[in-house]
Structures are given as structure tokens and as C-alpha cells.
Design a protein around this motif. Structure first.
Motif, PDB file in Angstrom:
ATOM      1  N   ALA A 181     -32.614   6.085  -9.626  1.00  0.00           N
ATOM      2  CA  ALA A 181     -33.082   6.727 -10.846  1.00  0.00           C
ATOM      3  C   ALA A 181     -33.028   5.751 -12.011  1.00  0.00           C
ATOM      4  N   ALA A 182     -32.021   4.883 -12.002  1.00  0.00           N
ATOM      5  CA  ALA A 182     -31.891   3.896 -13.073  1.00  0.00           C
ATOM      6  C   ALA A 182     -33.076   2.932 -13.063  1.00  0.00           C
ATOM      7  N   MET A 183     -33.526   2.555 -11.877  1.00  0.00           N
ATOM      8  CA  MET A 183     -34.681   1.666 -11.795  1.00  0.00           C
ATOM      9  C   MET A 183     -35.934   2.379 -12.311  1.00  0.00           C
ATOM     10  N   ARG A 184     -36.033   3.692 -12.039  1.00  0.00           N
ATOM     11  CA  ARG A 184     -37.163   4.455 -12.578  1.00  0.00           C
ATOM     12  C   ARG A 184     -37.085   4.500 -14.106  1.00  0.00           C
ATOM     13  N   ASP A 185     -35.857   4.615 -14.626  1.00  0.00           N
ATOM     14  CA  ASP A 185     -35.699   4.637 -16.078  1.00  0.00           C
ATOM     15  C   ASP A 185     -36.101   3.303 -16.696  1.00  0.00           C
ATOM     16  N   ARG A 186     -35.888   2.231 -15.941  1.00  0.00           N
ATOM     17  CA  ARG A 186     -36.280   0.922 -16.432  1.00  0.00           C
ATOM     18  C   ARG A 186     -37.806   0.859 -16.576  1.00  0.00           C
ATOM     19  N   ASP A 187     -38.488   1.403 -15.589  1.00  0.00           N
ATOM     20  CA  ASP A 187     -39.954   1.435 -15.676  1.00  0.00           C
ATOM     21  C   ASP A 187     -40.403   2.310 -16.840  1.00  0.00           C
ATOM     22  N   LEU A 188     -39.653   3.371 -17.075  1.00  0.00           N
ATOM     23  CA  LEU A 188     -39.924   4.261 -18.200  1.00  0.00           C
ATOM     24  C   LEU A 188     -39.827   3.483 -19.518  1.00  0.00           C
ATOM     25  N   VAL A 189     -38.753   2.694 -19.629  1.00  0.00           N
ATOM     26  CA  VAL A 189     -38.548   1.889 -20.835  1.00  0.00           C
ATOM     27  C   VAL A 189     -39.716   0.919 -21.010  1.00  0.00           C
ATOM     28  N   PHE A 190     -40.137   0.277 -19.921  1.00  0.00           N
ATOM     29  CA  PHE A 190     -41.263  -0.658 -20.008  1.00  0.00           C
ATOM     30  C   PHE A 190     -42.551   0.074 -20.362  1.00  0.00           C
ATOM     31  N   GLY A 191     -42.663   1.337 -19.919  1.00  0.00           N
ATOM     32  CA  GLY A 191     -43.821   2.139 -20.279  1.00  0.00           C
ATOM     33  C   GLY A 191     -43.890   2.367 -21.784  1.00  0.00           C
ATOM     34  N   TYR A 192     -42.754   2.674 -22.377  1.00  0.00           N
ATOM     35  CA  TYR A 192     -42.717   2.906 -23.825  1.00  0.00           C
ATOM     36  C   TYR A 192     -42.787   1.601 -24.612  1.00  0.00           C
ATOM     37  N   PHE A 193     -42.132   0.577 -24.109  1.00  0.00           N
ATOM     38  CA  PHE A 193     -42.055  -0.700 -24.838  1.00  0.00           C
ATOM     39  C   PHE A 193     -42.497  -1.858 -23.938  1.00  0.00           C
ATOM     40  N   PRO A 194     -43.818  -2.000 -23.720  1.00  0.00           N
ATOM     41  CA  PRO A 194     -44.307  -3.054 -22.812  1.00  0.00           C
ATOM     42  C   PRO A 194     -43.842  -4.460 -23.237  1.00  0.00           C
ATOM     43  N   ILE A 195     -43.625  -4.637 -24.537  1.00  0.00           N
ATOM     44  CA  ILE A 195     -43.229  -5.960 -25.037  1.00  0.00           C
ATOM     45  C   ILE A 195     -41.910  -6.421 -24.403  1.00  0.00           C
ATOM     46  N   LEU A 196     -41.039  -5.456 -24.083  1.00  0.00           N
ATOM     47  CA  LEU A 196     -39.745  -5.820 -23.491  1.00  0.00           C
ATOM     48  C   LEU A 196     -39.939  -6.443 -22.111  1.00  0.00           C
ATOM     49  N   GLN A 197     -40.936  -5.959 -21.398  1.00  0.00           N
ATOM     50  CA  GLN A 197     -41.200  -6.521 -20.080  1.00  0.00           C
ATOM     51  C   GLN A 197     -41.707  -7.957 -20.208  1.00  0.00           C
ATOM     52  N   GLU A 198     -42.508  -8.200 -21.252  1.00  0.00           N
ATOM     53  CA  GLU A 198     -42.986  -9.569 -21.476  1.00  0.00           C
ATOM     54  C   GLU A 198     -41.856 -10.518 -21.860  1.00  0.00           C
ATOM     55  N   ARG A 199     -40.840  -9.977 -22.543  1.00  0.00           N
ATOM     56  CA  ARG A 199     -39.744 -10.813 -23.030  1.00  0.00           C
ATOM     57  C   ARG A 199     -38.533 -10.784 -22.093  1.00  0.00           C
ATOM     58  N   LEU A 200     -38.720 -10.287 -20.889  1.00  0.00           N
ATOM     59  CA  LEU A 200     -37.630  -9.926 -19.990  1.00  0.00           C
ATOM     60  C   LEU A 200     -36.533 -10.979 -19.855  1.00  0.00           C
ATOM     61  N   HIS A 201     -36.910 -12.243 -19.733  1.00  0.00           N
ATOM     62  CA  HIS A 201     -35.892 -13.258 -19.457  1.00  0.00           C
ATOM     63  C   HIS A 201     -35.558 -14.096 -20.680  1.00  0.00           C
ATOM     64  N   GLN A 202     -35.955 -13.587 -21.845  1.00  0.00           N
ATOM     65  CA  GLN A 202     -35.662 -14.266 -23.093  1.00  0.00           C
ATOM     66  C   GLN A 202     -34.296 -13.832 -23.602  1.00  0.00           C
ATOM     67  N   GLN A 203     -33.579 -14.758 -24.242  1.00  0.00           N
ATOM     68  CA  GLN A 203     -32.302 -14.402 -24.866  1.00  0.00           C
ATOM     69  C   GLN A 203     -32.576 -13.344 -25.934  1.00  0.00           C
ATOM     70  N   ALA A 204     -31.815 -12.248 -25.895  1.00  0.00           N
ATOM     71  CA  ALA A 204     -32.133 -11.119 -26.772  1.00  0.00           C
ATOM     72  C   ALA A 204     -31.998 -11.478 -28.246  1.00  0.00           C
ATOM     73  N   GLY A 205     -31.146 -12.468 -28.551  1.00  0.00           N
ATOM     74  CA  GLY A 205     -30.975 -12.886 -29.935  1.00  0.00           C
ATOM     75  C   GLY A 205     -32.221 -13.499 -30.535  1.00  0.00           C
ATOM     76  N   THR A 206     -33.151 -13.919 -29.683  1.00  0.00           N
ATOM     77  CA  THR A 206     -34.372 -14.547 -30.204  1.00  0.00           C
ATOM     78  C   THR A 206     -35.490 -13.536 -30.442  1.00  0.00           C
ATOM     79  N   LEU A 207     -35.255 -12.266 -30.110  1.00  0.00           N
ATOM     80  CA  LEU A 207     -36.281 -11.252 -30.351  1.00  0.00           C
ATOM     81  C   LEU A 207     -36.426 -10.983 -31.847  1.00  0.00           C
ATOM     82  N   SER A 208     -37.610 -10.514 -32.237  1.00  0.00           N
ATOM     83  CA  SER A 208     -37.816 -10.125 -33.632  1.00  0.00           C
ATOM     84  C   SER A 208     -37.035  -8.835 -33.894  1.00  0.00           C
ATOM     85  N   GLY A 209     -36.891  -8.496 -35.176  1.00  0.00           N
ATOM     86  CA  GLY A 209     -36.142  -7.302 -35.539  1.00  0.00           C
ATOM     87  C   GLY A 209     -36.712  -6.052 -34.869  1.00  0.00           C
TER      88      GLY A 209
END
Ligand SMILES: Nc1ncnc2c1ncn2[C@@H]1O[C@H](COP(=O)(O)OP(=O)(O)OP(=O)(O)O)[C@@H](O)[C@H]1O
Ligand SMILES: [Mg+2]
Lengths: 237, 290
Positions: A111-139
Motif C-alpha cells: 500500500a505504501a508503494m501505491r501511496d508513492r505513486d499517488l504522491v507522484f500523481g499529485y506532484f510529478p515534479i518530485l518524480q523528476e527530482r527523485l535522486h536529487q538532494q532535497a536541500g537543492t529543491l526550490s521552496g
């Protein structure tokens, strides 16, 4: 309607300084409640007191269970996801690790993996930034990550502390649109703290107005939206 | 040339041991932000436990495993019982507490097992690897154990959610709590792991320097040096730092300044590295946008 979260005579302190005075507050099952007020009114303190992150008094119940003395971790594990002021990003972890952290407390890995897909559905940008250090993301991206992390906990209630803080109007509207979808489609109830009163009133069904640690007034958001005197004196528009 | 290769081999061997000590220090530093001055004495004490088990007839590798396990719970216990109450104490109080731990372990070991030097068995034969007198099986074994341990730790921190939770708790405790992570237990776990790693270091070094309550004194300084050279927040860096310090120390000791000044050299290296690269050679600078 049924109360999901109920606080009675909630008080809180920062060291010797009192931040909240016997506040009563209810979040309905499935509803969105907004907590509005000027800087320093005690909004953040209220959210922290509900999760036992500060010294507090009074009773809090969640789904009928008394959580007044539970640890923050336990309250989170019961289904309260707190998206904190300042976003709480784990800056040295990657986006993927920020999200995967939720698996630490979840038994239902599938179910957690399904929730991950859910998150990517709402915020596709997170999937693009998946392996980036989170501190480098924009606000804005960090705010999306914070909401994504909360969603990964499969919460029943989300506490959101100024999700619009420091973001451009376009991004803010986008985030609020997604919050509404999360509320409607995932059946996550919300307690949202905002400076942007107009947006919050639009999303919320119930509103509490806070001033120096006390509730000034509360009620259905339509009522407050239409009360010009109240709007002018407390919400500044 | 042979002499040179021998020096490198023995430098890597001591380096492996420094790396273990440094890893233990890093483990506690990243999970609690503290420098555990008692790391060496904890390792020494665990080694005595192993010695007692082996003397009682327990086979070496079983004693090895049991010691690691006992050390783990010992570390957990120290954090939960002694350090947790000091959560909000000033740093100086903690330093005093670590130094107290150090001398308590030393005194108890001396009391139980006396201060006379004891032989500690090595699981590895001491004969040559290729029969040419350059590298011994013992040396290879020590380096091998260290690398395996580093590998296991890397896998643990990279790929398990428990390891991830420990890193998250160290980086941002408040936010970790909001993800349901029991931060207090993560700190205790860090202490447990550090104690286990220390026990391995002690058991690796004891056959070389012999077992006595003061055996870790010099080694702890090298461990600090390694951790600082590699970057105190980074396990890989700690291990690399250990090998660098070990090899340099041996080469400089044999060719340049003689064995007496080796320890001072380690300190010179630390100061040098920190002046040029304050985060250590492999310390990662974390990008943070505000
Ligand atoms: N850690 C603290 N130590 C001392 N006082 C604090 C602390 N945090 C908050 N306060 C005080 O408590 C009061 C309420 O603060 P709180 O952060 O809840 O306000 P807020 O409504 O969230 O304001 P803002 O809109 O600026 O975020 C303020 O007077 C503030 O100065
Ligand atoms: Mg606030």
C-alpha cells in the motif's frame, strides 16, 4: 458530522511564556478547518500542542481516543500527519529517501508503494527530482515534498502550517488545488494554518479566528467570509 | 622495495584498526552530535569479555559474535540509562560524563582482570600470504574484516528503512518525529552500533598490541585523527581516513622521523587537513536553500 479531532481547554507554553489559553477546537471527519490569525497569534503553537511537541495542558482526542499524553511519534503513527512550519525537509537526503522514510512506520509495504505513486500523481515534479538532494529543491518543490511525505504516512488528518509561506501566487494556487483534491479523493481531513485568509476560507468549511492565544470567533467559513466587520478587523481584506 | 611494501602492508593493517575506531566515533557523532571519548575503553572492555569467553573454551568466532552482541546492548544501555537523563545538559557536562565512563571502564577492567598484559588469540594464521615475507594472512584478515564491516554498514544505512530512519533522526530530529520515527531509540541504536564496531576494533588490535586496560590509549588518538581527516560526519571518509593515517604514519615513522614521533605526526596531519579542508577530506558539504 463526527469529530475526528477534538481539543478541550488546550493551553501551551514556550518555557515560562504562555502561548495558548484554554482553546476549544474541533476538526470534523472529512472536513477542512482553517486556523487564521495575525503573526504571533498562536497558530503554530496550536498545531504543536495538538501533537505534543510543546508543554501543554488540556485534553485532545483523536477518533475518540485520548491522545493528551501520547508521544508525538505515537500520534503520528495513529494517523496525524503534521506538515510543519518551514517544511521540515531532510536536506541531506534525496527526494526518494525523504518519501521512503515513511516506510519505517508502515507495515503495509504494498500500500505504501501505491501511496508513492499517488504522491507522484499529485506532484510529478518530485518524480523528476527523485535522486536529487532535497536541500537543492526550490521552496515550492520542498513544500510539495513536505505534503508528499505526509501523504506517504496514509494519514486520516493533515495539519498544515502555512503551506503558502514564501511561495509565488501561481504555485500557491496550484498547491491549494491539490490540497482540495487530496481532501476529496483521499478522504484526508485537514487543519490548515494560513496567512492567506482568502485562499484558506475558500478551501475550508470551518474557520477559527485566533488572537493572542485565544479563539476570537469560529464558525462556517461562509459566515465569516460574509461578515465584513470581522474580515476587516481580523483578516485585513 | 620489500621493506617499503611491508611498511605499506602494516600501515594498512593499523589503518584498518584506526578505521574501526573512527567508524565508532562517527556513528555516535552523526546520531547524537557528540564525541565519545570513552570509545576506546568501551572497545577494550568488550575485548576482555571476548578474552574471558575464549579462555572459558568458547570457539573464537562464536566469542567474536557474542562479544559484538553484548557490546551492542551495552552501548544501548549506556545511552538509555546514563546519557538520556543528560539530554538537556550542557556539552561540558557530557564531556565530563564521557571522561568518567572512560576511567570507570578502565578501572573496572583493571580490577577484574588486573593490569598485567595478556595474549589475545588471532583467528588468522600469522604466516605469509605468498611465502615471500611481504604480506601476512593476519594483515589481510584485519583489513578484510574492516572492509566487510564498512560494506555492511553502507548497505544498512543506504538500503534499509531503519538505517534511513537513523540518518533522518540525526539530521532533523523534530521532523523525524513528525514522520513517526522514535528518535530517542535511534540515538540508542547509534550507541549500540558504535559499541559493536568498537568491540571489533578491540578484538582486531588485541593480538597485535596485546590485551591490557590501556591498550586503546594511543589508538584512540589515531582514531580521532582518522575521523577528522576523513570528515567526522561520514563513515566512508572515516575508513579512508583510517587507511591514510595508518599508511602515512608507518612510512613517515620508518623513513623520516622515527617511531617515537609517530603520534605527534598524526596530530600534525589532523591540524594540516583541518586548516585546508575544515570538513575533512571526504566531508560532504550539505546544500541548503533557505
Ligand atoms: N520557541 C519559542 N520560545 C518562546 N516563545 C515562542 C516560541 N515559539 C513561539 N513563541 C511565542 O508564542 C507566540 C505564538 O507563536 P506562534 O509561532 O504560535 O505564532 P503563529 O500564529 O504561528 O505566528 P506566525 O504567523 O508568525 O507563524 C508568539 O508570541 C511567539 O513569540
Ligand atoms: Mg506560525
Amino acid at each position: 458530522m463526527v469529530a475526528l479531532l477534538e481539543a478541550k481547554a488546550l493551553s501551551a507554553w514556550h518555557g515560562p511564556i504562555r502561548g495558548l489559553y484554554e482553546l476549544d477546537l474541533t476538526v470534523e471527519q472529512g472536513g477542512v478547518t482553517a486556523l487564521l490569525g495575525a503573526n504571533g497569534a498562536g497558530k503554530t503553537t496550536t498545531l504543536r500542542a495538538l501533537c505534543n511537541m510543546v508543554r501543554r495542558a488540556g485534553t485532545t482526542t483523536f477518533q475518540g481516543v485520548d491522545i493528551s499524553r501520547r508521544s508525538t511519534e505515537d500520534i503520528v503513527r495513529m494517523g496525524v500527519a503534521h506538515v510543519p512550519e518551514g517544511r521540515g525537509t531532510f536536506v541531506a537526503l534525496t527526494v526518494e529517501e525523504n518519501l521512503r522514510l515513511a516506510l519505517h512506520t508502515r507495515r503495509d509495504k504494498a500500500a505504501a508503494m501505491r501511496d508513492r505513486d499517488l504522491v507522484f500523481g499529485y506532484f510529478p515534479i518530485l518524480q523528476e527530482r527523485l535522486h536529487q538532494q532535497a536541500g537543492t529543491l526550490s521552496g515550492g518543490e520542498q513544500q510539495m515534498l513536505a505534503i508528499g511525505r505526509a501523504l506517504m504516512l496514509a494519514p486520516k488528518l493533515m495539519l498544515l502550517d502555512e503551506p503558502s509561506f514564501g511561495l509565488a501566487p501561481l504555485i500557491v494556487r496550484e498547491i491549494f488545488r491539490i490540497l482540495r483534491q487530496i481532501n476529496e479523493h483521499e478522504h484526508v481531513s485537514m487543519l490548515i494554518v494560513e496567512q492567506n485568509a482568502a485562499l484558506a476560507l475558500d478551501l475550508a468549511d470551518t474557520v477559527y479566528l485566533l488572537e493572542t492565544g485565544k479563539v476570537v470567533t469560529s464558525g462556517p467559513s461562509a459566515l465569516i467570509q460574509n461578515d465584513e466587520a470581522l474580515r476587516k478587523s481580523y483578516l485585513g481584506y | 622495495m620489500d621493506f617499503f611494501i611491508q611498511q605499506i602492508a602494516s600501515g594498512l593493517t593499523s589503518g584498518a584498526i584506526y578505521a574501526c575506531v573512527a567508524l565508532g566515533l562517527v556513528m555516535i557523532y552523526v546520531s547524537t552530535d557528540h564525541i565519545n571519548f570513552a570509545q576506546g575503553e568501551m572497545a577494550m572492555f568488550a575485548t576482555y569479555l571476548a578474552w574471558a569467553m575464549i579462555n572459558a573454551g568458547v570457539p573464537y568466532w562464536i566469542a567474536f559474535g557474542l562479544t559484538i552482541a553484548v557490546a551492542f546492548f551495552g552501548g544501548l544501555f549506556i545511552q538509555r540509562v546514563i546519557l538520556k537523563p543528560l539530554e538537556h545538559a550542557p556539552v561540558l557536562a557530557l564531556v565530563v560524563c564521557f571522561i568518567a565512563l572512560l576511567s570507570i571502564f578502565n578501572a573496572i577492567a583493571g580490577m577484574i582482570w588486573s593490569y598485567t598484559i595478556k595474549q589475545f588469540p588471532s583467528p588468522f594464521p600469522s604466516h605469509d600470504l605468498f611465502g615471500n615475507g611481504l604480506v601476512s594472512v593476519q594483515q589481510l584478515g584485519v583489513v578484510g574484516v574492516t572492509l566487510v564491516m564498512l560494506g555492511l554498514l553502507t548497505v544498512f544505512f543506504r538500503f534499509t528503512t531503519l538505517g534511513l530512519a537513523m540518518r533522518a533522526a540525526a539530521q532533523n530530529p523534530a521532523s523525524a518525529r513528525l514522520m513517526g520515527v522514535r528518535v530517542a531509540w535511534m540515538l540508542a541504536l547509534g550507541w549500540g552500533l558504535a559499541a559493536s564496531i568498537g568491540a571489533i576494533a578491540g578484538m582486531l588490535v588485541a593480538p597485535i598490541v596485546f590485551l591490557d586496560p590501556n591498550m586503546m590509549n594511543g589508538i584512540l588518538v589515531y582514531g580521532f585523527a582518522s575521523a577528522l581527516v576523513g570528515g567526522i560526519g561520514n563513515p566512508m571518509g572515516a575508513v579512508a581516513g583510517g587507511f591514510i593515517v595508518g599508511v602515512l604514519e608507518n612510512l613517515v615513522g620508518s623513513y623520516v622521523i622515527g617511531n617515537e614521533l609517530k603520534l605527534s605526526f598524526a596530530l600534525v596531519v589532523v591540524v594540516g587537513v583541518l586548516l585546508l579542508k575544515p570538513a575533512g577530506l571526504f566531508g560532504r558539504v550539505i546544500v541548503r536553500r533557505v
